[in-house]
Each structure stands twice: as C-alpha cells, then as structure tokens.
Design a protein around this motif. Structure first.
Motif, PDB file in Angstrom:
ATOM      1  N   HIS A 169       0.821  -1.217   0.000  1.00  0.00           N
ATOM      2  CA  HIS A 169       0.000   0.000   0.000  1.00  0.00           C
ATOM      3  C   HIS A 169       0.862   1.277   0.000  1.00  0.00           C
ATOM      4  O   HIS A 169       0.525   2.261  -0.678  1.00  0.00           O
ATOM      5  N   HIS A 189       1.073   4.331  -2.981  1.00  0.00           N
ATOM      6  CA  HIS A 189       0.858   5.789  -2.867  1.00  0.00           C
ATOM      7  C   HIS A 189       1.797   6.547  -3.814  1.00  0.00           C
ATOM      8  O   HIS A 189       1.443   7.605  -4.328  1.00  0.00           O
ATOM      9  N   SER A 217       1.162  10.001   4.859  1.00  0.00           N
ATOM     10  CA  SER A 217      -0.220   9.517   4.995  1.00  0.00           C
ATOM     11  C   SER A 217      -0.597   9.447   6.473  1.00  0.00           C
ATOM     12  O   SER A 217       0.136   9.937   7.331  1.00  0.00           O
ATOM     13  N   ASP A 275      -6.571   7.248   0.135  1.00  0.00           N
ATOM     14  CA  ASP A 275      -6.613   5.837  -0.244  1.00  0.00           C
ATOM     15  C   ASP A 275      -7.591   5.592  -1.382  1.00  0.00           C
ATOM     16  O   ASP A 275      -8.743   6.062  -1.339  1.00  0.00           O
TER      17      ASP A 275
END
Ligand code: KG4
Ligand code: ZN
Length: 357
Positions: free
Chosen positions: A111, A115, A136, A318
């Motif tokens: 993940h 990004h 984040s 997200d």
C-alpha cells in the motif's frame, strides 16, 4: 492491459480499473468516515465489517463504470500490506476469489509503495531515478526509487505519522474526524507566525521523522492560550477566539510542512553526494492533498531541478487506482503472485538502505 485494483487496508473500500498503468477507466471509493466519526478514530472491527458489506457492490460499480465485463480484466491487484489485518483480509480474499474464479493473474501490492504510483495516474512517465515521499495517516517515509529494482527506504517516522499528528491536533482543536482536511481549512484563516511550534529534526544527519512531540506542543499551546494549566484541550480550545484557534492550526501545519521540506532536501543532498542524484520527485499519501504541502513540494522540486509527480487530489487519499498502477509493471512483465500470498499488517520497509541514516 486492464487491471482491476482493490483496496481495503483501513477505512476506505475501493475498487478501480486502470488501463496500461496510467489511464483510470473507473475509480470507486466508499468511505467509512461517517461510521467512525463518533469514536474520533477508526475502529478496526467496525472497519472490517463495513468492508465485508461493501466490497462486492464496490467492485461491481467499478467494472460497470469502466464499461466492461469482468472477463475483460487482465489481472486482479490488491493491497496486501500494511494496514488493519481484518480490513486487509476482506480485500485480499475478494481479490483472490475473483482471480481464481476468472482464471486471471493475482498481484499483491504494498500500500505504501502504491501511494507513490498514484503520481503516474493520468500523467506521463517522468525521468528516473526518483526520490519518493509518502505522507499519509500511517506513514511518513522517504524512498530512493532506482531505475531498476526495488524501492529503498531512506527514512521514516520513528513515532507518529504526519497524518496521525494532523488528526490528533485537529481533535484537540475540536475539529472532528478526519482532522487533516479540517485543520487545513482552519489554518487558512490563521497566521502561521503567531505561534511557534518545534521542528523535530532528530539531529543534523537523520532522515527519519518524529511528530509525536508536536501533539504535546499543540496541547500545551492550547492550554496556555486558554490559560488553563491542565484539562481537556478540546474543552479549552472551545473557549478560544476563532482567530486564536486558526493561528494554532496554521503554526502547526507550517511546522509539519517545514520539517518535511528539510528532510526532503537532506535526502536529495545525500543521494547526490553518493553519486545517485534523483531526476524526479514522486509524492503520495492523504496528506499530499494539503495545499501548503503541495506548494512546498513544487518549490523544492523547482529549487532542486526535480521533475515533480504530484497525484491528482482524488488519488492522494486511499484509492484502488494506485493499487492497479503499482501492479501494472509486474503484470506487463508476465509476473504474478501465488494465491497463498498472505495479508500482512506491517510494512516490509523496516530497514533503511545504504543512503539512509
Ligand atoms: O493515505 P491516507 O488516505 O491513508 C493512509 O494510508 O493512512 O491518509 C489519510 C490521512 C489522514 O490522517 C488525514 O487526516 C490526512 O491523510 N489528510 C490530510 C489532508 N487530507 C487528508 N492532512 C492534512 N491536510 C489535508 N488536506
Ligand atoms: Zn494510504
């Protein structure tokens, strides 16, 4: 090449179809903010149950919005780490089931790396090598992104991520959840010079970040401004004049953005000194939706002669388009992952590379 991306690592249930790693054919994000707001943070059990209810409708909507049938998909990609394990399991299981049922390749995606790939969506490829910055709710990390091979961690937060600090500071100012965007709106009304917040640099060499002390600084600044030596900061903040609260928000935002700017320049210098100067800067993560941070990144990229890839605002938070984009290079090279690939709560970027501190 069409990839169905799926993302359920925290509190967004998302699915997207991306063509050739860049063109977003559809991107559906079902946010759970309303479910968690009253708890002032994400409740893992509520998050995984909501993902379970939403995942199939969200996937169906993404396929329909792309004007496709499921058969047209060339591969299924999913964020398998890091994140809330119950949430990750829902998306990972759905992606595996779809890949197996359709007889298509399955691709496991990190993940945090995804990004950075958000900057590739709807934009031309920049020159490589690059430096990557993820800011984040769960991560604040700098990466070296070489022309060939894997991302190398240069530095990361040793305590709270920048987004988490924004959320906690916003809660202390009585702004509600999620706090980052609300704190940014309030900060626009304030004077960033009025209240000075510390810039945690961890010494002259470090490429790591530390934002937890800033939360304490915010609590103390609120209590001092309200002239209440102790107690609930949100209650004290509610007694402050609006301009004073805005000044606190603006000073806090400036300290975070300034700290990130210092570390980013330090990292570019470090790579330069090692003979590996980057040509481009990729940034990603929810906090990159923040206009002050985006302005700083534009300035830094111009000053350092780096080509900047900022994700479009809708691709900072997200989403599943970034997951599909992150998988596209591997699928194009004929790679895929076995269906027994596990979901993992922690990042594998635990150790710094040679240029990190
Ligand atoms: O990337 P993301 O959607 O989720 C994680 O992977 O963590 O980031 C969410 C974080 C939250 O902490 C949220 O408050 C923050 O990004 N955020 C912002 C802004 N928009 C979202 N922080 C500051 N300013 C914003 N405009
Ligand atoms: Zn994220």
């Amino acid at each position: 090449m069409l990839i169905l991306g799926i993302e359920t690592s925290c509190d967004e249930t998302a699915a997207a179809v991306v063509e050739d790693g860049r063109r977003v054919r559809s991107s559906v994000v079902a946010s759970q903010h309303a479910l968690h707001a009253r708890y002032r943070g994400v409740v893992p059990e509520i998050a995984s149950r909501a993902h379970l209810e939403r995942i199939l409708p969200v996937v169906r909507e993404a396929i329909a919005a792309a004007g496709l049938s499921l058969d047209a998909i060339d591969g299924v990609a999913v964020g398998v780490r890091p994140g809330l394990i119950g949430s990750l399991l829902v998306g990972t299981s759905a992606a595996k089931g779809l890949a197996w049922g359709l007889g298509k390749p399955f691709l496991a995606v990190d993940h945090v790396e995804a990004h950075l790939h958000a900057g590739s969506l709807e934009q031309p490829a920049p020159p490589m090598p690059a430096i990557g910055l993820v800011v984040s709710g769960g991560h604040t990390s700098l990466f070296e992104w070489p022309c060939e091979g894997a991302l190398q961690l240069l530095g990361r937060t040793i305590d709270d991520a920048a987004g988490e600090a924004f959320d906690k500071a916003a809660a202390m100012l009585g702004l509600g959840h999620p706090g980052g965007p609300r704190l940014e709106t309030l900060a626009r009304e304030g004077d960033p010079e009025a209240v000075e917040f510390p810039r945690p640099l961890l010494g002259p060499e470090s490429l790591d970040f530390s934002f937890s002390g800033l939360k304490t600084a915010m609590r103390l600044a609120i209590l001092a401004a309200a002239d209440t030596p102790s107690g609930d900061p949100a209650a004290s903040a509610s007694r402050l004049p609006p301009k004073r609260r805005a000044d606190l928000a603006a000073g806090f935002e400036r300290a975070i953005v300034g700290t990130i700017a210092t570390k980013l320049r330090r990292a570019v210098d470090r790579l330069d000194a090692a003979g590996r100067r980057p040509c481009s800067l990729f940034a990603g993560g929810g906090v990159v939706a923040n206009e002050s941070l985006r302005a700083m990144l534009r300035e830094t990229a111009a000053a350092e002669s780096l080509e900047l890839r900022l994700p479009l605002p809708q691709h900072c938070l997200d989403n599943a388009a970034m997951i599909a984009a992150a998988a596209s290079g591997r699928l194009a090279a004929g790679e895929s992952d076995p269906l027994w690939t596990p979901a993992e709560p922690l990042s594998r970027h635990g150790r710094r590379g040679a240029a990190g501190s």
